[in-house]
Design a protein around this motif. Structure first.
Motif, mmCIF file in Angstrom:
data_model
loop_
_atom_site.group_PDB
_atom_site.id
_atom_site.type_symbol
_atom_site.label_atom_id
_atom_site.label_comp_id
_atom_site.label_asym_id
_atom_site.label_seq_id
_atom_site.Cartn_x
_atom_site.Cartn_y
_atom_site.Cartn_z
ATOM 1 N N SER A 1 0.825 -1.201 0.000
ATOM 2 C CA SER A 1 0.000 0.000 0.000
ATOM 3 C C SER A 1 0.867 1.262 0.000
ATOM 4 C CB SER A 1 -0.924 -0.020 1.217
ATOM 5 O OG SER A 1 -1.707 1.136 1.257
ATOM 6 N N GLU A 2 1.894 1.267 0.819
ATOM 7 C CA GLU A 2 2.808 2.421 0.869
ATOM 8 C C GLU A 2 3.585 2.564 -0.444
ATOM 9 O OE1 GLU A 2 3.127 4.817 3.223
ATOM 10 O OE2 GLU A 2 1.450 3.893 4.276
ATOM 11 N N ASP B 1 1.209 4.102 -2.942
ATOM 12 C CA ASP B 1 1.079 5.530 -2.620
ATOM 13 C C ASP B 1 2.307 6.294 -3.103
ATOM 14 O OD1 ASP B 1 -1.380 5.102 -1.418
ATOM 15 O OD2 ASP B 1 -0.631 5.324 0.637
ATOM 16 N N ASP C 1 -3.457 4.859 -6.942
ATOM 17 C CA ASP C 1 -4.592 4.756 -6.027
ATOM 18 C C ASP C 1 -5.599 3.805 -6.654
ATOM 19 O OD1 ASP C 1 -6.922 5.015 -4.523
ATOM 20 O OD2 ASP C 1 -6.647 7.178 -4.218
ATOM 21 N N PHE D 1 -8.189 2.389 -5.412
ATOM 22 C CA PHE D 1 -9.579 2.694 -5.062
ATOM 23 C C PHE D 1 -10.147 3.766 -5.998
ATOM 24 C CE2 PHE D 1 -7.976 1.019 -0.978
ATOM 25 C CZ PHE D 1 -8.876 -0.011 -0.814
ATOM 26 N N ALA D 2 -9.376 4.832 -6.222
ATOM 27 C CA ALA D 2 -9.820 5.889 -7.136
ATOM 28 C C ALA D 2 -9.916 5.350 -8.565
ATOM 29 C CB ALA D 2 -8.865 7.075 -7.080
#
Length: 139
Positions: free
Chosen positions: A40-41, A44, A49, A51-52
């Motif tokens: 996840s990091e 980022d 992203d 989710f977006a």
């Protein structure tokens, strides 16, 4: 910064009480949680992203395979790093992981995850990672 470093990210964590088994070592299932935190990091860090991307395109990226090789235990209170590195992002996203103790660099675990692209709501697999994601992950 070389290509390997650009598509890698490292997080530092500490073995928490609630992650321990009765022998005061990290329970084996928590390593996947540490992998997820590092992945996840990493995403980022690379500006990805998922989710977006899903909200915009209806593409989801489920994990279809995960593997962990346990090498040395993480004990109560140990600080450790988990490095995530993108290995492939053409037909599936492959991320490799390595967990090391902070104090001396001892390798505790190595592993990997694989994610594919699927289109919602049918959850139909797409046999290539969308170009926007591929490019962001270095492929």
């Amino acid at each position: 910064m070389d290509e390997q470093e650009r598509y890698s990210y490292e997080v530092t964590l500490k073995a928490a009480f609630f992650d321990l088994d009765p022998m005061q070592i990290v329970w084996h299932g928590h390593y996947l949680k540490y992998f997820d935190i590092a992945r996840s990091e990493l995403f980022d860090h690379l500006g990805v992203d998922l989710f977006a991307f899903y909200d915009r395109t209806q593409y989801a990226f489920p994990i279809i395979r995960s593997a962990v090789k346990h090498i040395h235990p993480i004990r109560r209170g140990d600080a450790f790093t988990c490095r995530a590195t993108v290995k492939d992002a053409r037909s599936k996203i492959v991320v490799a992981f390595e967990i090391r103790l902070v104090r001396d660099g001892t390798i505790c675990a190595r592993g990997s995850t694989e994610q594919v692209a699927v289109v919602s709501p049918e959850m139909e697999m797409v046999y290539t990672i969308p170009e926007e994601i591929r490019r962001a992950l270095g492929f």
